[in-house]
Design an enzyme around this catalytic site. Structure first.
Site, mmCIF file in Angstrom:
data_model
loop_
_atom_site.group_PDB
_atom_site.id
_atom_site.type_symbol
_atom_site.label_atom_id
_atom_site.label_comp_id
_atom_site.label_asym_id
_atom_site.label_seq_id
_atom_site.Cartn_x
_atom_site.Cartn_y
_atom_site.Cartn_z
ATOM 1 N N CYS A 289 36.880 42.554 46.506
ATOM 2 C CA CYS A 289 37.853 42.358 45.425
ATOM 3 C C CYS A 289 39.221 41.983 45.991
ATOM 4 O O CYS A 289 39.876 42.798 46.648
ATOM 5 C CB CYS A 289 37.926 43.650 44.608
ATOM 6 S SG CYS A 289 39.275 43.714 43.420
ATOM 7 N N CYS B 248 42.101 44.186 44.824
ATOM 8 C CA CYS B 248 41.985 45.508 45.468
ATOM 9 C C CYS B 248 42.567 45.465 46.874
ATOM 10 O O CYS B 248 43.310 46.371 47.286
ATOM 11 C CB CYS B 248 40.519 45.949 45.562
ATOM 12 S SG CYS B 248 39.683 46.153 43.975
#
Length: 141
Positions: free
Chosen positions: A65, A68
């Protein structure tokens, strides 16, 4: 105040006035309140969430991600800013899909704040350190 060691799951009693002093676990001698996010696993998640005297802020994330990964340094900064007021932790949803599913994680990154084993707040999306601190602070008492 009782603090669960994320390394060995031992319960440690730490006077509230000593939380900033770098307490170590009486059993394994590892730091129990580091100034950086700790990694939660299937073995440690329930014990750390349910038994900690401090609120636990969990970043549900995954290595693939992009948001993230970009939020990771900001989350680490928030851990330094909230040191002694909350335990900041990370849970890799790819490595721990059962916990992510049980927690109802539908998007990442998602921040969830737990007090005494109960989720009290949740917020999805990447954010800067100051926003994380500002969002969490009303729940930290």
């Amino acid at each position: 105040m009782e603090i669960v060691c994320v390394h060995c799951k031992s319960i440690n009693r730490v006077p509230a006035g000593r939380l900033q002093d770098g307490p170590v676990c009486g059993a394994c001698k590892q730091p129990i309140l580091p100034a950086e996010p700790v990694v939660l696993t299937a073995d440690s998640f329930d014990a750390v969430i349910a038994r900690n005297g401090l609120p636990v802020l969990v970043d549900f994330w995954a290595p693939w991600c992009g948001p993230c990964r970009s939020m990771a340094p900001m989350y680490a900064e928030a851990a330094r800013l909230l040191h002694g007021r909350a335990l900041l932790a990370k849970l890799d949803t790819e490595a721990q899909p059962a916990i992510a599913a049980r927690s109802g994680i539908r998007s990442i990154p998602t921040l969830a704040l737990f007090k005494a084993g109960h989720e009290v707040a949740r917020e999805a999306g990447a954010r800067p350190a100051q926003d994380i601190v500002r969002w969490a602070s009303p729940f930290l008492g």
